[in-house]
Design an enzyme around this catalytic site. Structure first.
Site, PDB file in Angstrom:
ATOM      1  N   ASN A  60      25.486 -21.641  -8.304  1.00 41.55           N
ATOM      2  CA  ASN A  60      26.423 -23.002  -8.336  1.00 41.55           C
ATOM      3  C   ASN A  60      25.860 -23.498  -7.671  1.00 41.55           C
ATOM      4  O   ASN A  60      25.997 -24.535  -7.872  1.00 41.55           O
ATOM      5  CB  ASN A  60      27.552 -22.526  -8.456  1.00 41.55           C
ATOM      6  CG  ASN A  60      29.017 -23.320  -8.793  1.00 41.55           C
ATOM      7  OD1 ASN A  60      29.190 -24.021  -9.514  1.00 41.55           O
ATOM      8  ND2 ASN A  60      30.161 -23.842  -7.155  1.00 41.55           N
TER       9      ASN A  60
ATOM     10  N   GLU B 183      -2.735  -5.476  -4.089  1.00 38.36           N
ATOM     11  CA  GLU B 183      -3.057  -4.999  -3.050  1.00 38.36           C
ATOM     12  C   GLU B 183      -5.248  -6.228  -3.101  1.00 38.36           C
ATOM     13  O   GLU B 183      -5.212  -6.344  -2.347  1.00 38.36           O
ATOM     14  CB  GLU B 183      -3.809  -3.679  -2.816  1.00 38.36           C
ATOM     15  CG  GLU B 183      -2.686  -3.021  -2.271  1.00 38.36           C
ATOM     16  CD  GLU B 183      -3.127  -1.929  -1.955  1.00 38.36           C
ATOM     17  OE1 GLU B 183      -2.389  -1.489  -1.136  1.00 38.36           O
ATOM     18  OE2 GLU B 183      -3.610  -0.588  -2.570  1.00 38.36           O
TER      19      GLU B 183
ATOM     20  N   HIS C 284       0.810  -0.695  -0.447  1.00 35.06           N
ATOM     21  CA  HIS C 284      -0.075   0.043  -0.209  1.00 35.06           C
ATOM     22  C   HIS C 284       1.034   1.052  -0.148  1.00 35.06           C
ATOM     23  O   HIS C 284       0.791   2.217  -0.909  1.00 35.06           O
ATOM     24  CB  HIS C 284      -0.478  -0.130   1.416  1.00 35.06           C
ATOM     25  CG  HIS C 284      -1.727   1.034   1.138  1.00 35.06           C
ATOM     26  ND1 HIS C 284      -2.333   1.436   0.538  1.00 35.06           N
ATOM     27  CD2 HIS C 284      -1.226   1.982   2.503  1.00 35.06           C
ATOM     28  CE1 HIS C 284      -2.670   3.468   1.067  1.00 35.06           C
ATOM     29  NE2 HIS C 284      -2.244   3.422   2.655  1.00 35.06           N
TER      30      HIS C 284
END
Length: 659
Positions: free
Chosen positions: A396, A68, A46
């Site tokens: 890796n 939202e 928000h």
């Protein structure tokens, strides 16, 4: 209004909020029953939406608004949490990060997110609950009594229900504008939700207000509807009993409260109370200004050392007292400046759990990332550089290190692999260890690849130790991946890791046990320009040993020195530790022969050693200067410093001496 002046703050705060969303999403994925995580995510999303809309970045605000809607449905138990919901939220965060990065690079922050928006809309469309939840307000005894008093004075009392449009982006801002209109018309007695919840946007799309006013219902309706993005406004008159009719119903406690409200001076409305400005106790400072401050202070430290030496030579009590006071003040100032530049490594580590989650999902593996020592602090300049090397090492470990779940079960391991990222201080260095419990490094496979690529020849291959073989994976273009993928196999990564870390004055080492896992250990200097050090004398030369590496100093008699496999050792508090003669190591001419050994006991992690010097000079604050490009890779020397008399002393790297 020129928004460019706020752009840098917007970028910094946006990154902080996105990092918080990432962290909370990771935690929520592990415990979907705890809606506290969702509320925290909603607050950050928000705030980001509001900032983006204010700054004019509509795409960013629109996508956050769609997020939202999903979060709102989850926290109101209108939507079940499943993998698709979490994946869509993670994808949204990735898109938002790309937009913020674009803005930071001078772009417009626009990104084609139509498919992502459609996905979020489809998820919200599955809500089994009506769009507008019912909202109600309770008329308690205190409210009824206040209304009856105002009725006696000829005021009108209204219950006002305001419904915002579904597409409204800044609900709290619209509510504020409605409250502003109402407060000009009369007094707000109560609201549902509370004023605090409305300002923090903890409501659906409607709220109710009880208002006492002289205005008519029609005029009030017209005034409120002037606020944009309102779907509807319903105003109903509240039937109120006269105060005389209420007296029999009011308890003594409420009567006292009413009396207090009546006779006290006019107070601020609830909305105004909530909007009291808070004291801002932090400011953002450009790192270049801190660098300039540090450079100036370094010169001050050098001059301070010179003053201290002059004071000793002149033996003037007043001068001694003044210099001592200046030293104390500058010491405090030094601590403040250094701490200002220190940043916890968690600012880098925080983005890794999300990355490992996505990689493990793409590769079909189950991996848990454990982070230890995230509060370990490093200089800001180093923090900015170590992110990419650590990303390469983690990718890796995920791709090459951790095996597939079935292969792990066949080898008697837990199907979920573990990667452990640990940071800790040792001396004037920070160590970052990356360990995994995967397959380890296949020595023969690495050797064969190195031979095939012409990195080494057959004769050299026969003489290499295990550690030397492991070091081959840092060669440019080296890869043991069978096929090229988005994760690895392109022959880039580990050579970049080594080059970047060495450019920072650090080093990286590998240890592996085939079938059980590997460990990459990165050593990084704190790059603190000013350190406390013990000055020692060797022949006619002076050296500095960082105080953070020293356990203690000792005088050792020759008869206490033993020899084990040709190495000098001593018994130090019940432990046998090796002795290193620095005069021999650095080939110091004209060294003094004494009937005893002056020994400095130093540490690196859990390892200790004794360094033999001619004599101890004393402790001093020194400015660490790089040896520059003309003297790269000097063994066990991390830099130099200028002493009070203008002479140069080399700074010994104790970590390099302990292997």
């Amino acid at each position: 209004m020129d928004m460019n002046q706020y752009l840098e703050v917007f970028i910094e705060e946006s990154r902080e909020h996105l990092q918080n969303v990432n962290d909370q999403l990771m935690r929520f994925e592990k415990n979907t029953d705890d809606l506290g995580y969702v509320n925290e995510i909603f607050r950050s999303a928000h705030t980001l939406k509001g900032m983006s809309a204010t700054m004019g970045f509509d795409d960013l605000a629109q996508l956050t608004h769609k997020m939202e809607n999903v979060l709102d449905a989850v926290r109101n138990h209108q939507l079940d949490v499943h993998t698709e919901v979490l994946d869509a939220l993670f994808e949204s965060v990735d898109a938002l990060e790309i937009m913020v990065q674009s803005i930071s690079e001078g772009g417009d922050g626009q990104l084609d997110v139509k498919l992502l928006v459609q996905k979020l809309q489809r998820i919200v469309a599955e809500e089994p609950v009506a769009q507008h939840a019912a909202c109600s307000i309770e008329y308690d005894e205190l409210v009824q009594t206040l209304l009856s008093q105002t009725a006696d004075q000829g005021f009108n009392a209204f219950e006002i229900t305001v419904q915002l449009e579904r597409t409204c982006l800044l609900k709290a801002a619209r509510a504020y504008m409605v409250f502003d209109v109402l407060e000009q018309a009369g007094d707000v007695i109560k609201s549902a939700p509370t004023v605090q919840d409305i300002e923090q946007e903890k409501f659906e799309s409607s709220f109710i207000v009880i208002l006492v006013t002289n205005e008519s219902q029609e005029k009030l309706q017209a005034s409120i509807m002037e606020v944009s993005e309102l779907e509807s406004v319903k105003i109903a008159a509240i039937p109120v009993k006269k105060e005389t009719e209420m007296e029999e119903l009011v308890s003594p406690e409420v009567a006292a409260a009413i009396q207090e409200v009546t006779v006290s001076a006019p107070s601020k409305s609830p909305v105004e109370e909530e909007r009291q400005p808070s004291n801002n106790k932090t400011i953002r400072v450009n790192i270049d200004r801190l660098d300039s401050l540090m450079n100036l202070f370094e010169e001050l430290v050098i001059d301070r050392g010179r003053l201290e030496q002059i004071s000793k030579e002149l033996n003037n009590s007043e001068l001694d007292e003044t210099v001592e006071r200046m030293s104390r003040i500058s010491g405090d100032l030094q601590t403040i400046i250094l701490n200002m530049r220190m940043v916890p490594v968690e600012t880098v580590f925080n983005r890794f759990p999300r990355m490992v989650r996505q990689l493990s999902k793409d590769l079909g593996k189950q991996i848990e990332l454990q982070i230890v020592g995230a509060d370990t602090e490093l200089d800001r300049t180093v923090i900015d550089e170590i992110g990419d090397p650590l990303v390469h090492l983690l990718r890796n470990a995920v791709d090459h290190g951790i095996e597939m779940p079935q292969a792990r079960l066949e080898n008697g391991k837990n199907e979920k692999g573990t990667i452990r990222l640990k940071a800790y201080h040792s001396g004037n260095h920070v160590f970052i260890d990356l360990e995994d419990d995967g397959a380890g490094i296949n020595r023969e496979k690495v050797l064969q690849k190195a031979l095939d690529r012409g990195i080494i020849d057959g004769k050299t291959a026969e003489t290499l130790t295990d550690k030397q073989v492991y070091e081959l994976i840092f060669a440019s273009g080296f890869s043991t991946a069978e096929q090229i993928s988005d994760v690895s196999g392109r022959g880039v990564g580990l050579d970049v890791v080594k080059n970047t870390i060495e450019s920072l004055g650090g080093s990286v080492t590998i240890d592996s046990n085939e079938g059980y896992g590997s460990r990459f250990s990165i050593q990084l200097p704190l790059t603190l320009s000013i350190i406390s050090a013990l000055l020692v004398q060797m022949g006619e030369e002076r050296y500095a040993l960082p105080l953070s590496s020293i356990i203690e100093t000792a005088i050792v008699q020759p008869k206490e020195v033993m020899h084990v496999h040709g190495q000098k050792v001593i018994d130090f508090r019940g432990a046998i530790i090796p002795l290193l003669d620095l005069k021999e190591l650095f080939t110091v001419p004209n060294s003094v022969q004494c009937d005893h050994y002056s020994v400095v006991i130093v540490k690196k992690g859990e390892k200790t050693a004794g360094l033999i010097v001619d004599s101890f000079i004393g402790q001093q604050e020194i400015v660490l200067k790089s040896l520059g490009h003309y003297l790269p890779g000097v063994f066990a020397i991390s830099g130099a410093t200028i002493l009070g008399d203008g002479q140069v002393a080399l700074i010994i790297d104790c970590n390099a001496l302990i292997k």
